[in-house]
Design a protein around this motif. Structure first.
Motif, PDB file in Angstrom:
ATOM      1  N   ALA A  95      -0.818  10.968   1.678  1.00  7.29           N
ATOM      2  CA  ALA A  95      -0.743   9.690   0.957  1.00  7.29           C
ATOM      3  C   ALA A  95      -1.767   8.680   1.480  1.00  7.29           C
ATOM      4  N   PHE A  96      -2.019   8.708   2.795  1.00  6.38           N
ATOM      5  CA  PHE A  96      -2.954   7.756   3.400  1.00  6.38           C
ATOM      6  C   PHE A  96      -4.308   8.402   3.697  1.00  6.38           C
TER       7      PHE A  96
ATOM      8  N   ASP B 144      -1.342  -0.201   0.166  1.00  7.78           N
ATOM      9  CA  ASP B 144      -0.117  -0.345  -0.615  1.00  7.78           C
ATOM     10  C   ASP B 144       0.041   0.812  -1.597  1.00  7.78           C
ATOM     11  N   VAL B 145      -1.063   1.246  -2.196  1.00  7.36           N
ATOM     12  CA  VAL B 145      -1.015   2.342  -3.157  1.00  7.36           C
ATOM     13  C   VAL B 145      -0.508   3.618  -2.483  1.00  7.36           C
TER      14      VAL B 145
ATOM     15  N   HIS C  41       3.173   3.412  -1.899  1.00  8.98           N
ATOM     16  CA  HIS C  41       3.930   3.618  -3.136  1.00  8.98           C
ATOM     17  C   HIS C  41       3.969   5.094  -3.520  1.00  8.98           C
ATOM     18  N   HIS C  42       2.905   5.833  -3.212  1.00 12.18           N
ATOM     19  CA  HIS C  42       2.939   7.285  -3.417  1.00 12.18           C
ATOM     20  C   HIS C  42       3.997   7.925  -2.532  1.00 12.18           C
ATOM     21  N   VAL C  43       4.074   7.459  -1.279  1.00 10.59           N
ATOM     22  CA  VAL C  43       5.113   7.931  -0.363  1.00 10.59           C
ATOM     23  C   VAL C  43       6.492   7.638  -0.939  1.00 10.59           C
TER      24      VAL C  43
ATOM     25  N   GLY D 221       5.366   6.766   8.587  1.00 11.63           N
ATOM     26  CA  GLY D 221       4.509   6.217   7.542  1.00 11.63           C
ATOM     27  C   GLY D 221       4.620   4.713   7.412  1.00 11.63           C
ATOM     28  N   LEU D 222       5.844   4.199   7.390  1.00 14.26           N
ATOM     29  CA  LEU D 222       6.016   2.752   7.233  1.00 14.26           C
ATOM     30  C   LEU D 222       5.496   2.010   8.461  1.00 14.26           C
TER      31      LEU D 222
END
Length: 491
Positions: free
Chosen positions: A429-430, A436-437, A440-442, A303-304
């Motif tokens: 999440a994506f 960015d949102v 942040h959910h992740v 994810g990152l």
């Protein structure tokens, strides 16, 4: 079981004991093949899509096919190692990796590439459980109650560090050569591992001579393997389909789990010992803790990295370079923890580090510096190395000696469930786009996972009693002792 002769150990005289470099090197290489193949393909997907003239999203099956194959094959390889001998299974696995690498290197369509990835998944799945069984049996042969923790740490380093550097290696191979190199790299590595294992690992005893086909199928518990494979396949399909809920897949998985449980409770030699999982809750907690921890690590790994490319415009190769400190920290922490005699304190530290990293991720934005990103990935590298070694050690101590191969494979299976759960988490999440949102959910999900892992660890009283015994190198005169009675006694 094998009889270890002094000649098997004399080549390790430089190390002075039975766990010298010649014995462990092929085991480390074999164990590293699966995790590195799981991530090395990532940077080749775009090139494969262009070369084959297909959409990029279709190439994702090259990742999921190996995950699915490995999740099923790891414990199966462990059971085969217990029944047919770990050296035999190890060598067959390496040979299968060789075939998969060659097939992928000459493929001209996606179907052939999927077959190649399945072969690689099958072959690499044999490395870790057979290595654990070989180590356990050699320790028992020498009258030891436990193998050197540094050896178990080496296996964990091979798994944890290679996952993080996989994208970097893949980027280099694709950049220097082409996408086929992501498959062909397995060919020389498999040849090297096969040669070393043939020369340096003692032969298995002839335990299968005189067995009928029916007896062999019963001892393997083929029906249990098939029920397990079906239930896990349906579950993984359900996870990969999220956020769309596939009720048929999850229903099929539930029915097969019930059928598996009913069958295994009556089986004389169960593949998945349900009674053991219920009675030995410490072992079950180790599986769950390992899966949840790796879910957190893989969320950051995938994810990152995806967010880095979208928010900062890095290429996949440069994003892979940013992950190098993560792999380095994983290797360093695994090395340090492997020298400790207890497992609970390092597990608590790993959970606290995961919690800290999850909270720090909450403050990342598209304007954050690369240094901040590297610091967070390095934190999760420490989590990966620390938890891999300690959970592996806990499993080694908690699992019955006769089933350590299957138990080790199941540990990897839970890890793959964690990795697929991570892919599902980042996908949800994506879902509306990488932002960015979404990150942040992740982060919020990661914080919850880290808190659960921390509670599981702190409240687990059984971990207080798990200690690694000090290792005393065996004298060569001791190595001629047959170890079957010793192994049976500990079973």
């Amino acid at each position: 079981m094998d009889r270890i002769q002094s000649s098997d150990l004399s080549s390790d005289s430089s190390s002075g004991h039975a766990f010298g470099s010649r014995f462990v090197t092929p085991l480390f290489i074999g164990s590293a093949l699966n995790p590195i193949n799981s991530s090395i393909i990532a940077t080749a997907l775009v090139s494969i899509a262009v070369a084959l003239g297909i959409p990029v999203d279709q190439t994702s099956i090259l990742i999921s096919s190996l995950y699915l194959t490995s999740a099923v094959a790891q414990p199966t390889a462990g059971r085969l190692s217990e029944e047919f001998g770990p050296r035999r299974v190890f060598l067959v696995g390496i040979a299968t990796v060789f075939l998969g690498g060659v097939l992928g290197g000459v493929a001209h369509d996606l179907t052939t590439l999927v077959v190649a990835r399945v072969l690689i998944g099958l072959g690499t799945s044999a490395g870790y459980p057979s290595a654990m069984l070989l180590i356990r049996r050699r320790a028992s042969a020498l009258g030891m109650t436990a193998a050197p923790k540094t050896i178990l740490g080496g296996l964990a380093i091979a798994a944890a560090a290679t996952v993080a550097v996989g994208p970097t290696i893949g980027g280099l191979l694709v950049g220097w050569f082409n996408w086929r190199a992501a498959f062909l790299i397995n060919v020389p590595v498999a040849c090297l591992a096969f040669t070393m294992a043939t020369l340096w690992i003692p032969r298995d005893s002839d335990r299968i001579a005189g067995r009928s086909l029916r007896e062999t199928v019963t001892r393997i518990d083929l029906a249990g393997v098939l029920f397990f494979a079906g239930a896990l396949t349906a579950l993984l399909y359900f996870l990969l389909s999220l956020p769309r809920v596939d009720w048929f897949a999850i229903g099929t998985s539930a029915v097969l789990v019930l059928a598996l449980t009913a069958w295994e409770l009556r089986a004389s030699n169960p593949f998945l010992d349900v009674r053991l999982l219920v009675s030995n809750l410490a072992l079950t907690r180790t599986y769950i803790r390992n899966g949840l921890t790796l879910l957190g690590v893989y969320v950051i790994l995938y994810g990152l990295t995806e967010w880095i490319e979208a928010a900062h415009g890095f290429s996949p190769f440069n994003a892979g370079l940013i992950l190098i400190p993560m792999g380095a920290m994983s290797a360093i922490s695994a090395r340090i923890v492997s020298r400790r005699s207890t497992v609970k304190p390092p597990l608590i530290v790993a959970a606290l580090l995961m919690l800290a990293g999850a909270i720090a991720t909450l403050f990342l934005t598209s304007t954050s510096s690369v240094v901040a990103i590297i610091a967070i990935t390095a934190l999760f590298g420490l989590v990966s190395g620390t938890s891999n070694v300690t959970n592996q050690t806990a499993l080694y101590e908690e699992a019955p000696a006769r089933t350590v191969g299957t138990a080790s494979g199941l540990l990897r299976t839970f890890g793959y469930l964690g990795s697929i759960g991570a892919a599902t988490t980042t996908g949800i999440a994506f879902h509306g786009g990488v932002s960015d949102v979404g990150l942040h959910h992740v982060s919020v999900i990661l914080i919850a996972i880290a808190f659960v892992v921390l509670l599981m660890t702190v409240l687990d009283k059984q971990l207080d009693r798990v200690h690694t015994r000090p290792f005393q190198p065996a004298r060569l005169s001791e190595t001629a002792v047959p170890h079957a009675p010793l192994e049976e006694a500990r079973s």
